[in-house]
Design a protein around this motif. Structure first.
Motif, PDB file in Angstrom:
ATOM      1  N   ILE A 185       0.519  -1.062  -0.084  1.00  0.00           N
ATOM      2  CA  ILE A 185      -0.039   0.097   0.113  1.00  0.00           C
ATOM      3  C   ILE A 185       0.929   1.376  -0.769  1.00  0.00           C
ATOM      4  CG2 ILE A 185      -1.664   0.961   1.650  1.00  0.00           C
ATOM      5  CD1 ILE A 185      -3.151  -1.062   2.302  1.00  0.00           C
ATOM      6  N   TYR A 186       0.820   2.205  -0.843  1.00  0.00           N
ATOM      7  CA  TYR A 186       1.228   3.561  -0.826  1.00  0.00           C
ATOM      8  C   TYR A 186       0.490   4.714  -0.553  1.00  0.00           C
ATOM      9  CZ  TYR A 186       3.698   0.965  -4.595  1.00  0.00           C
ATOM     10  OH  TYR A 186       4.789   0.029  -5.217  1.00  0.00           O
ATOM     11  N   LEU A 207      -4.320  10.237  -0.267  1.00  0.00           N
ATOM     12  CA  LEU A 207      -4.467   9.368  -0.296  1.00  0.00           C
ATOM     13  C   LEU A 207      -3.331   7.798  -0.832  1.00  0.00           C
ATOM     14  CD1 LEU A 207      -5.819  11.905  -2.116  1.00  0.00           C
ATOM     15  CD2 LEU A 207      -5.229  10.110  -4.820  1.00  0.00           C
ATOM     16  N   ALA A 208      -4.504   6.644  -0.634  1.00  0.00           N
ATOM     17  CA  ALA A 208      -3.980   5.985  -0.672  1.00  0.00           C
ATOM     18  C   ALA A 208      -3.928   4.620  -1.704  1.00  0.00           C
ATOM     19  CB  ALA A 208      -4.515   5.195   0.783  1.00  0.00           C
ATOM     20  N   CYS A 252       4.354   1.795   2.313  1.00  0.00           N
ATOM     21  CA  CYS A 252       5.447   3.168   2.040  1.00  0.00           C
ATOM     22  C   CYS A 252       4.742   4.298   1.940  1.00  0.00           C
ATOM     23  CB  CYS A 252       5.863   2.040   0.200  1.00  0.00           C
ATOM     24  SG  CYS A 252       7.157   4.059  -0.177  1.00  0.00           S
ATOM     25  N   CYS A 253       5.854   4.860   2.625  1.00  0.00           N
ATOM     26  CA  CYS A 253       5.209   6.244   2.854  1.00  0.00           C
ATOM     27  C   CYS A 253       5.715   7.890   3.017  1.00  0.00           C
ATOM     28  CB  CYS A 253       3.451   6.846   3.759  1.00  0.00           C
ATOM     29  SG  CYS A 253       4.533   6.004   5.278  1.00  0.00           S
ATOM     30  N   ILE A 355       9.004  -0.889  -4.146  1.00  0.00           N
ATOM     31  CA  ILE A 355       8.533   0.057  -3.101  1.00  0.00           C
ATOM     32  C   ILE A 355       8.827   0.273  -2.545  1.00  0.00           C
ATOM     33  CG2 ILE A 355       7.448  -2.737  -2.235  1.00  0.00           C
ATOM     34  CD1 ILE A 355       9.760  -2.560  -0.364  1.00  0.00           C
ATOM     35  N   TYR A 356      10.332   1.449  -2.910  1.00  0.00           N
ATOM     36  CA  TYR A 356      11.114   2.174  -2.307  1.00  0.00           C
ATOM     37  C   TYR A 356      10.740   3.991  -2.827  1.00  0.00           C
ATOM     38  CZ  TYR A 356      12.962   4.505  -6.700  1.00  0.00           C
ATOM     39  OH  TYR A 356      13.697   5.361  -7.478  1.00  0.00           O
ATOM     40  N   THR A 357       9.104   3.360  -3.367  1.00  0.00           N
ATOM     41  CA  THR A 357       9.385   5.118  -3.559  1.00  0.00           C
ATOM     42  C   THR A 357       7.722   5.274  -4.143  1.00  0.00           C
ATOM     43  OG1 THR A 357       9.129   7.112  -5.214  1.00  0.00           O
ATOM     44  CG2 THR A 357       9.598   5.088  -6.302  1.00  0.00           C
ATOM     45  N   THR A 358       7.124   6.558  -3.631  1.00  0.00           N
ATOM     46  CA  THR A 358       5.731   6.570  -3.412  1.00  0.00           C
ATOM     47  C   THR A 358       4.949   6.811  -5.252  1.00  0.00           C
ATOM     48  OG1 THR A 358       5.408   8.375  -2.579  1.00  0.00           O
ATOM     49  CG2 THR A 358       5.001   6.458  -1.186  1.00  0.00           C
ATOM     50  N   ASN A 359       5.572   6.706  -6.372  1.00  0.00           N
ATOM     51  CA  ASN A 359       5.567   8.081  -7.364  1.00  0.00           C
ATOM     52  C   ASN A 359       4.610   6.966  -7.886  1.00  0.00           C
ATOM     53  OD1 ASN A 359       8.210   9.105  -7.516  1.00  0.00           O
ATOM     54  ND2 ASN A 359       9.247   7.991  -9.010  1.00  0.00           N
TER      55      ASN A 359
END
Length: 448
Positions: A185-186, A207-208, A252-253, A355-359
């Motif tokens: 989940i971002y 926003l999720a 990821c946040c 998972i390394y970014t919320t792009n």
């Protein structure tokens, strides 16, 4: 059928219809009025007159069926119900306001279907209003736009009621059931101005986006932060759990106060991972522009390290370097976020890329900021959620239409953008899922 063939077929059908109407002489009077300078749309426009004639003819046909006899029928008096003149009605349409003469019956039992009682706008106008609203126009902007373009004058309250019609749909979407497991989940936010009591203040609209077991992304919900820290996040996590989410592997946040605690209370085994891109941006906050590229390059060995020990050594190396001594705040940013950053280092390379970014959310937020930037402020939190949901739907619809127009073209000639987020497939998901299954076999396997 290729797009060029579809267009050719559409042009052929339209030309055939136009030629048939022209040859029949049905358009002679219309052409004469156009040549005389008569307007086509707006007040007194030809299209409005034609639509009025068509609607009134349809309403008259409905009344004929209702009372059982044609207009002027000599045996009309034999029927228990009869025609009883007309009543005026102003109908707002895409081509301007139309003054209709709605037929009546003497018994008062006639209920028209073409233009129902109480309806003051054609459905196409409502769709136009909602589309303009989703594109970022305010209610007053829409009011002015409709008046200037098609000559339709709608009150501020009427337009607001049209946009409020989708409130129930938004509520249903916000409370729809969710899957039992979302591996990733971002979470990210944009800042909006909302009236709160007698003041306007900045609020974060979060926003999720969840990635399901098939790697497909879904917007799980939109929440406007009404309180600080753990209390707010506890309510969000509780809502998601009540909607069906039983387990989350990785969230990821950006660093959010109270969020890790809320996650731990709801899904104890979930891993909270700070967005590495956000972390790098924060580390560069006090770095001069000329040094940012060099600093970012020097930081790469930290987040590209094979494990936490190597990452710690890379951070110490950076701290001892000239850049590290010049910008101690950069070192402090990583040191302060270390506990939230290090879970990322335990995952294999393919999973790190996921998972390394919320792009995945930042691309949405970039589009949403363009929609919200024209607004001074929102009247309440519900208005924020409504507009953001509408904007996401509108963007996805536009992209879908662009892809539909290019259907049949070779891949190297397609230029339409893919899905923004809803329904998009995560890149290299199969490899990432394979690695997740190795790391969390007992939590992934039951859902495969």
């Amino acid at each position: 059928m290729a797009i060029s063939e579809e267009r050719a077929e559409r042009r052929r059908r339209q030309k055939e219809l136009a030629d048939r109407l022209t040859a029949s002489g049905a358009l002679d009077e219309v052409f004469a009025q156009i040549d005389a300078g008569e307007p086509i749309t707006g007040e007194g426009g030809l299209l409005g007159g034609m639509l009025k004639a068509a609607l009134e003819r349809g309403l008259d046909a409905e009344l004929t069926e209702h009372v059982g006899y044609e207009r002027g029928d000599a045996q009309a008096s034999w029927h228990p119900n009869s025609r009883n003149g007309t009543s005026p009605k102003t109908l707002s349409t895409e081509v301007g306001d139309i003054e209709l003469a709605v037929p009546r019956d003497r018994a008062g039992t006639f209920t028209p279907m073409l233009v129902p009682k109480g309806q003051r706008r054609l459905d196409g106008l409502d769709a136009m209003i909602i589309s303009l609203y989703a594109g970022g126009m305010t209610v007053r902007d829409i009011q002015h736009h409709l008046n200037a373009t098609i000559g339709t004058e709608l009150s501020h309250e009427t337009i607001a009621k049209v946009t409020d019609q989708i409130a129930e749909e938004v509520l249903a979407w916000q409370h729809r059931p969710l899957d039992a497991l979302y591996p990733v989940i971002y979470l990210d936010a944009i800042i909006v101005k909302v009236r709160d009591g007698g003041h306007v203040r900045n609020k974060a609209a979060h926003l999720a986006v969840g990635v399901d077991i098939d790697g497909i992304k879904h917007v799980l919900g939109i929440w406007v932060q009404t309180s600080e820290g753990a209390k707010f996040w506890a309510s969000v996590c509780s809502e998601l759990a009540n909607r069906g989410i039983r387990d989350v592997l990785i969230v990821c946040c950006d660093g959010l106060t109270g969020f890790p605690e809320a996650i731990a209370a709801t899904w104890p085994e979930a891993t909270v991972q700070t967005c590495v891109v956000h972390l790098i941006r924060a580390a560069n906050r006090f770095v001069s522009y000329s040094d940012r590229k060099a600093v970012s390059t020097a930081l790469k060995p930290i987040y590209a390290a094979p494990n936490e020990t190597a990452a710690r050594e890379a951070l110490e190396t950076f701290a001892d370097s000239e850049l590290g001594r010049r910008y101690p705040s950069t070192v402090k940013t990583f040191t302060d976020a270390w506990e939230r950053f290090t879970p990322f280092l335990a995952f294999p390379p393919q999973l790190r890329r996921v998972i390394y970014t919320t792009n995945a959310i930042e691309s949405i937020n970039y589009q949403l900021r363009k929609v919200t930037k024209n607004r001074g402020h929102f009247p309440n939190d519900a208005a924020v959620v409504k507009l953001l949901w509408l904007a996401i739907c509108d963007i996805e619809d536009k992209r879908a239409r662009e892809r539909a127009r290019e259907k049949g073209l070779p891949a190297n000639k397609r230029r339409a953008p893919g899905r923004l987020v809803e329904g998009a497939v995560t890149t290299n998901w199969k490899k990432a899922l394979q690695q997740l299954a190795l790391v969390y076999p007992e939590r992934i396997t039951p859902h495969l």
